[in-house]
Design a protein around this motif. Structure first.
Motif, PDB file in Angstrom:
ATOM      1  N   ARG A   8       0.830  -1.195   0.000  1.00 54.28           N
ATOM      2  CA  ARG A   8       0.000   0.000   0.000  1.00 54.28           C
ATOM      3  C   ARG A   8       0.871   1.253   0.000  1.00 54.28           C
ATOM      4  O   ARG A   8       2.023   1.224   0.371  1.00 54.28           O
ATOM      5  CB  ARG A   8      -0.880   0.010   1.249  1.00 54.28           C
ATOM      6  N   GLY A   9       0.247   2.359  -0.411  1.00 56.68           N
ATOM      7  CA  GLY A   9       0.917   3.640  -0.319  1.00 56.68           C
ATOM      8  C   GLY A   9       1.381   4.154  -1.662  1.00 56.68           C
ATOM      9  O   GLY A   9       1.437   3.415  -2.643  1.00 56.68           O
ATOM     10  N   PRO A  10       1.705   5.460  -1.735  1.00 58.75           N
ATOM     11  CA  PRO A  10       2.207   6.049  -2.970  1.00 58.75           C
ATOM     12  C   PRO A  10       3.449   5.324  -3.465  1.00 58.75           C
ATOM     13  O   PRO A  10       4.279   4.866  -2.687  1.00 58.75           O
ATOM     14  CB  PRO A  10       2.522   7.496  -2.544  1.00 58.75           C
ATOM     15  N   LEU A  11       3.594   5.247  -4.788  1.00 60.32           N
ATOM     16  CA  LEU A  11       4.707   4.502  -5.360  1.00 60.32           C
ATOM     17  C   LEU A  11       6.065   5.062  -4.937  1.00 60.32           C
ATOM     18  O   LEU A  11       7.010   4.316  -4.710  1.00 60.32           O
ATOM     19  CB  LEU A  11       4.587   4.497  -6.889  1.00 60.32           C
ATOM     20  N   TYR A  12       6.175   6.403  -4.846  1.00 59.25           N
ATOM     21  CA  TYR A  12       7.477   6.966  -4.507  1.00 59.25           C
ATOM     22  C   TYR A  12       7.901   6.562  -3.102  1.00 59.25           C
ATOM     23  O   TYR A  12       9.089   6.345  -2.827  1.00 59.25           O
ATOM     24  CB  TYR A  12       7.483   8.490  -4.682  1.00 59.25           C
ATOM     25  N   LEU A  13       6.928   6.409  -2.168  1.00 57.77           N
ATOM     26  CA  LEU A  13       7.265   5.979  -0.823  1.00 57.77           C
ATOM     27  C   LEU A  13       7.742   4.534  -0.811  1.00 57.77           C
ATOM     28  O   LEU A  13       8.690   4.175  -0.107  1.00 57.77           O
ATOM     29  CB  LEU A  13       6.050   6.118   0.098  1.00 57.77           C
ATOM     30  N   LEU A  14       7.081   3.698  -1.607  1.00 50.96           N
ATOM     31  CA  LEU A  14       7.474   2.304  -1.667  1.00 50.96           C
ATOM     32  C   LEU A  14       8.851   2.148  -2.308  1.00 50.96           C
ATOM     33  O   LEU A  14       9.679   1.343  -1.862  1.00 50.96           O
ATOM     34  CB  LEU A  14       6.429   1.501  -2.441  1.00 50.96           C
ATOM     35  N   LEU A  15       9.111   2.930  -3.363  1.00 46.97           N
ATOM     36  CA  LEU A  15      10.423   2.890  -3.996  1.00 46.97           C
ATOM     37  C   LEU A  15      11.495   3.395  -3.030  1.00 46.97           C
ATOM     38  O   LEU A  15      12.570   2.793  -2.899  1.00 46.97           O
ATOM     39  CB  LEU A  15      10.415   3.728  -5.275  1.00 46.97           C
ATOM     40  N   ALA A  16      11.218   4.483  -2.333  1.00 45.85           N
ATOM     41  CA  ALA A  16      12.176   5.017  -1.363  1.00 45.85           C
ATOM     42  C   ALA A  16      12.435   4.012  -0.243  1.00 45.85           C
ATOM     43  O   ALA A  16      13.567   3.850   0.209  1.00 45.85           O
ATOM     44  CB  ALA A  16      11.674   6.336  -0.780  1.00 45.85           C
ATOM     45  N   SER A  17      11.390   3.318   0.192  1.00 46.87           N
ATOM     46  CA  SER A  17      11.541   2.335   1.262  1.00 46.87           C
ATOM     47  C   SER A  17      12.465   1.199   0.835  1.00 46.87           C
ATOM     48  O   SER A  17      13.333   0.761   1.605  1.00 46.87           O
ATOM     49  CB  SER A  17      10.171   1.784   1.659  1.00 46.87           C
ATOM     50  N   ARG A  18      12.306   0.730  -0.412  1.00 47.81           N
ATOM     51  CA  ARG A  18      13.162  -0.366  -0.880  1.00 47.81           C
ATOM     52  C   ARG A  18      14.609   0.107  -1.067  1.00 47.81           C
ATOM     53  O   ARG A  18      15.553  -0.595  -0.688  1.00 47.81           O
ATOM     54  CB  ARG A  18      12.611  -0.915  -2.192  1.00 47.81           C
ATOM     55  N   LEU A  19      14.800   1.291  -1.617  1.00 51.68           N
ATOM     56  CA  LEU A  19      16.154   1.828  -1.765  1.00 51.68           C
ATOM     57  C   LEU A  19      16.801   2.052  -0.401  1.00 51.68           C
ATOM     58  O   LEU A  19      17.990   1.778  -0.215  1.00 51.68           O
ATOM     59  CB  LEU A  19      16.113   3.138  -2.550  1.00 51.68           C
ATOM     60  N   ARG A  20      16.007   2.528   0.554  1.00 52.46           N
ATOM     61  CA  ARG A  20      16.519   2.749   1.909  1.00 52.46           C
ATOM     62  C   ARG A  20      17.024   1.435   2.503  1.00 52.46           C
ATOM     63  O   ARG A  20      18.068   1.370   3.138  1.00 52.46           O
ATOM     64  CB  ARG A  20      15.412   3.345   2.780  1.00 52.46           C
ATOM     65  N   GLN A  21      16.248   0.364   2.281  1.00 50.47           N
ATOM     66  CA  GLN A  21      16.654  -0.934   2.807  1.00 50.47           C
ATOM     67  C   GLN A  21      17.956  -1.404   2.166  1.00 50.47           C
ATOM     68  O   GLN A  21      18.855  -1.911   2.848  1.00 50.47           O
ATOM     69  CB  GLN A  21      15.545  -1.959   2.561  1.00 50.47           C
ATOM     70  N   LEU A  22      18.088  -1.230   0.854  1.00 51.93           N
ATOM     71  CA  LEU A  22      19.311  -1.643   0.166  1.00 51.93           C
ATOM     72  C   LEU A  22      20.521  -0.847   0.666  1.00 51.93           C
ATOM     73  O   LEU A  22      21.619  -1.390   0.817  1.00 51.93           O
ATOM     74  CB  LEU A  22      19.150  -1.460  -1.346  1.00 51.93           C
ATOM     75  N   ILE A  23      20.314   0.446   0.926  1.00 53.29           N
ATOM     76  CA  ILE A  23      21.404   1.289   1.424  1.00 53.29           C
ATOM     77  C   ILE A  23      21.774   0.892   2.848  1.00 53.29           C
ATOM     78  O   ILE A  23      22.945   0.692   3.176  1.00 53.29           O
ATOM     79  CB  ILE A  23      21.017   2.775   1.346  1.00 53.29           C
ATOM     80  N   ASP A  24      20.758   0.749   3.712  1.00 53.87           N
ATOM     81  CA  ASP A  24      21.035   0.441   5.110  1.00 53.87           C
ATOM     82  C   ASP A  24      21.633  -0.950   5.285  1.00 53.87           C
ATOM     83  O   ASP A  24      22.408  -1.193   6.221  1.00 53.87           O
ATOM     84  CB  ASP A  24      19.755   0.561   5.940  1.00 53.87           C
ATOM     85  N   ASP A  25      21.286  -1.881   4.398  1.00 58.42           N
ATOM     86  CA  ASP A  25      21.825  -3.241   4.482  1.00 58.42           C
ATOM     87  C   ASP A  25      23.204  -3.359   3.838  1.00 58.42           C
ATOM     88  O   ASP A  25      23.830  -4.424   3.896  1.00 58.42           O
ATOM     89  CB  ASP A  25      20.878  -4.243   3.814  1.00 58.42           C
TER      90      ASP A  25
END
Length: 465
Positions: A12-29
């Motif tokens: 759920r949620g706006p696409l840009y938030l979902l994309l940012a969330s996945r990129l954030r995870q890749l960066i933090d990991d």
């Protein structure tokens, strides 16, 4: 890049938030390490079959968080550089993970505001509970809600402060951060609006971002809260009403009542609430004004950060839901530590804690105002931080100068989603007086050597969050 993002668009949620969330995870990991060049907006948009504005909005959000940098002609990079080298415009990690453990170098850590030493009563409390452990029988030791005696003690403490509470309204957690994380997971879905103060505790911003929330910042005390509720219909609001982190302000009783009755779930962060200076009046928790308020607390800022005891006070149905969520990851907290915490709770009202806080505040404030008279350094009446405004330049670039002079400090930009605290620093006064004196010495040397960048270290995002 597209294959590394995986099924980022599901949910759920706006696409840009979902994309940012996945990129954030890749960066933090660490899958996208510091310095890596990210695809241009149009290239990534084409690969993902989305509009370019979706990629731009996601990149802008991550830039506002300090996770990426974007420059005309240089492209978009993951923040930082390989091998941990320092550069003038490198952002400071909002959760300052590198500053949560002791370092081998000579850098003074003025980032994480917490007691520098465990009090002697901590060892005494563990000695006192040893006989209790010896008589434990027919008990597997799993308590997802928390050990009963500690739940009762916390309920009694709330009742004595004007908030009638039963033990069924208490969930014991491994620190205040886990309490906040559980609440965010229970109350927030991707795309939900969450109202926060600007500035606020950076760990809270990270928690809500992790859930894919759209953050809306209001001035400290959530001024303008009721119009924002009508316009935005937020899922939850997060507020630190007593000895606010980082400004030290205290919300009035009338303001607390208005927030509690606005018809929106409110998370009241009471972690700093026990850090009053001597003579300050006892402040009634916001939970006394309405059932929509959920309170969180912790012993980490009052007694010791290594004592991982936090809690949630809420209605029993929410407590039950949180316990189920908690049990997925953690079947229960450390029982001996919870038994010791029962004996440590009276320390929250002990004069020694409050006199020490006041003495160290006065020490740091006096030295700062003498050494750096052009800085704006308002005193506070409790808490653990000074919220300092620089006369020129910005906190991010000055933090890098300070680090080269052996001092790690927290710039204000990482605490404020509205971009209005770039010229501020958060300086805590929990260290011993000799360490505070040395910190001021290094801070003064850094200020004399500081040369502000010609442009902003981190431009404000082009989207409203």
């Amino acid at each position: 890049m597209a294959d590394r993002l995986g099924r980022w668009s599901s949910g759920r949620g706006p696409l840009y938030l979902l994309l940012a969330s996945r990129l954030r995870q890749l960066i933090d990991d660490g899958e996208l390490p510091p310095g890596v060049l990210l695809p241009p907006d149009r290239v990534l948009a084409a690969a993902l079959a989305v509009g370019r504005t979706t990629v731009v909005a996601a990149y802008d959000l991550l830039r506002a968080e300090g996770r990426i940098t974007r420059r005309q002609g240089s492209g978009t990079h993951v923040a930082g550089v390989p091998n941990g080298e320092q550069v003038e415009d490198a952002p400071v990690d909002p959760l300052f993970l590198d500053s949560l453990e002791a370092r081998d170098d000579d850098v003074l850590l003025a980032v994480c505001a917490a007691p520098g030493d465990p009090p002697p009563q901590l060892a005494e409390a563990f000695a006192r509970i040893a006989p209790e452990l010896a008589y434990v029988d027919n008990d597997i030791g799993y308590y997802p809600y928390g050990y009963p005696s500690l739940r009762h003690a916390l309920a009694d403490r709330y009742t004595s402060r004007g908030v009638p509470t039963r033990s069924e309204q208490i969930l014991v957690t491994n620190g205040g951060q886990q309490a906040l994380s559980l609440l965010a997971h229970a109350l927030v879905s991707p795309g939900d609006q969450v109202i926060v103060e600007a500035p606020t505790y950076p760990g809270a911003l990270e928690v809500f971002r992790q859930e894919g929330a759209v953050l809306r910042g209001l001035p400290v005390g959530l001024e303008g809260f009721q119009p924002a509720v009508r316009e935005r219909r937020p899922a939850v609001a997060y507020v630190i009403p007593t000895y606010h982190n980082p400004t030290g302000s205290v919300l009035s009783a009338l303001a607390r009542q208005r927030l509690a009755s606005a018809g929106v779930p409110v998370i009241e962060d009471e972690v700093p609430a026990d850090l009053a200076f001597p003579g300050e009046p006892v402040v009634t928790p916001m939970a006394a004004y309405g059932d929509a308020v959920t309170s969180i607390g912790s012993l980490s800022k009052s007694i010791w950060g290594g004592l991982r005891i936090g809690w949630v006070r809420a209605a029993p149905p929410l407590i039950n839901r949180l316990a189920r969520l908690r049990a997925v990851h953690d079947l229960g907290g450390n029982v001996p530590t919870q038994l010791a915490a029962v004996h440590l709770l009276p320390l929250l009202d002990a004069p020694e804690l409050h006199h020490t806080l006041k003495a160290r505040h006065d020490h740091l404030h006096a030295q700062l105002t003498q050494a750096l008279p052009t800085w704006d350094i308002p005193p506070v009446r409790g808490g653990q931080c000074l919220w300092v405004r620089l006369p020129y330049g910005d906190g991010n670039s000055f933090a890098q100068t300070a680090l080269r002079h052996g001092l790690a400090i927290l710039p204000g930009a990482g605490l404020d989603i509205t971009g209005t605290s770039d010229s501020h620093l958060r300086l805590h006064f929990r260290a011993r007086p000799p360490d505070l004196t040395e910190a001021v010495h290094r801070l003064t040397q850094a200020w004399h050597a500081y040369r502000p960048p010609a442009t902003r270290t981190h431009p404000r995002p082009t989207i409203t969050i």
